[in-house]
Design a protein around this motif. Structure first.
Motif, PDB file in Angstrom:
ATOM      1  N   ARG A   6       0.862  -1.184   0.000  1.00 13.61           N
ATOM      2  CA  ARG A   6       0.000   0.000   0.000  1.00 13.61           C
ATOM      3  C   ARG A   6       0.895   1.230   0.000  1.00 13.61           C
ATOM      4  O   ARG A   6       1.963   1.214   0.585  1.00 13.61           O
ATOM      5  CB  ARG A   6      -0.910   0.017   1.230  1.00 13.61           C
TER       6      ARG A   6
ATOM      7  N   PRO B   1       0.605   8.801   0.785  1.00  6.77           N
ATOM      8  CA  PRO B   1      -0.429   8.830   1.814  1.00  6.77           C
ATOM      9  C   PRO B   1      -1.678   8.084   1.366  1.00  6.77           C
ATOM     10  O   PRO B   1      -1.836   7.758   0.199  1.00  6.77           O
ATOM     11  CB  PRO B   1      -0.709  10.322   1.977  1.00  6.77           C
ATOM     12  N   GLY B   2      -2.537   7.847   2.294  1.00  6.14           N
ATOM     13  CA  GLY B   2      -3.825   7.226   1.996  1.00  6.14           C
ATOM     14  C   GLY B   2      -3.827   5.714   2.031  1.00  6.14           C
ATOM     15  O   GLY B   2      -4.885   5.100   2.024  1.00  6.14           O
TER      16      GLY B   2
ATOM     17  N   GLN C  29      -3.257   3.517  -0.220  1.00  7.85           N
ATOM     18  CA  GLN C  29      -3.957   2.944  -1.378  1.00  7.85           C
ATOM     19  C   GLN C  29      -3.262   1.655  -1.801  1.00  7.85           C
ATOM     20  O   GLN C  29      -2.033   1.579  -1.810  1.00  7.85           O
ATOM     21  CB  GLN C  29      -3.951   3.944  -2.542  1.00  7.85           C
TER      22      GLN C  29
END
Length: 149
Positions: free
Chosen positions: A66, A69-70, A72
Motif C-alpha cells: 500500500r 499517503p492514503g 492505497q
C-alpha cells in the motif's frame, strides 16, 4: 535450530492459525532462517515513507503493498514481487505489525509462491502503554539488524 526445524515450526504455527499460505515466523526465527538459507528472501511490504523514516532490514527486497499517503493498494504488487523474487524462493514478508505482511503472503501464495511466510509482530511490533511501537515486540525490539532508511 536448523532450517528444517524453523520451517516446520512456521508451518505448524500456520496450521494452528489457519493461514492460507505456508506459515508464520517470529522475528528472531525469520532472521535465523534468512542467515541459514541462501534461497530465503525477506520482502518488506511497508510504504516508502516507512522505509525512509522508520528503517529497514538490511538486504530486504522492498515492494509496497500500500502506498502513502492514503494507504492505497499497490495494484502492481504481485508483478513487482515477481520481477524481484523468484517463485521458488522461500519468501518472508514483513510490515509494521504483521497485518499487511499477512495480506502480502496470501497474495503471493495465490500467485504461485509455494513457500510464503509472514513475519509475526512485524518491524515495529505492538504499541506499548504510551502508544509507541518498537519496544514491546517485533524486529526492532528483538534487537535484530536494521538500518535507518
Amino acid at each position: 535450530m536448523t532450517t528444517e526445524n524453523l520451517l516446520a515450526t512456521a508451518r505448524e504455527r500456520g496450521a494452528q492459525l489457519g493461514l492460507a499460505y505456508s506459515g508464520a515466523l517470529l522475528p528472531a526465527e525469520a532472521w535465523a532462517l534468512r542467515q541459514a538459507s541462501l534461497g530465503c528472501v525477506i520482502v518488506d511490504v511497508r510504504s516508502a515513507a516507512e522505509w525512509q523514516f522508520v528503517g529497514v532490514v538490511p538486504d530486504a527486497v522492498r515492494v509496497e503493498l500500500r502506498t502513502f499517503p492514503g494507504m492505497q493498494p499497490n495494484t502492481q504488487f504481485v508483478a513487482q514481487l515477481e520481477a524481484q523474487v523468484p517463485k521458488d524462493a522461500t519468501v518472508l514478508f514483513i510490515c509494521r505489525s504483521g497485518a499487511r505482511s499477512d495480506e502480502a503472503a496470501k497474495l503471493a501464495a495465490e500467485a504461485g509462491y509455494r513457500d510464503a511466510y509472514n513475519i509475526l509482530e512485524g518491524f515495529e511490533g505492538d504499541r506499548d502503554a504510551a502508544q509507541h511501537r518498537g519496544c514491546v515486540n517485533g524486529w526492532k525490539a528483538a534487537g535484530l539488524p536494521w538500518i535507518q532508511g
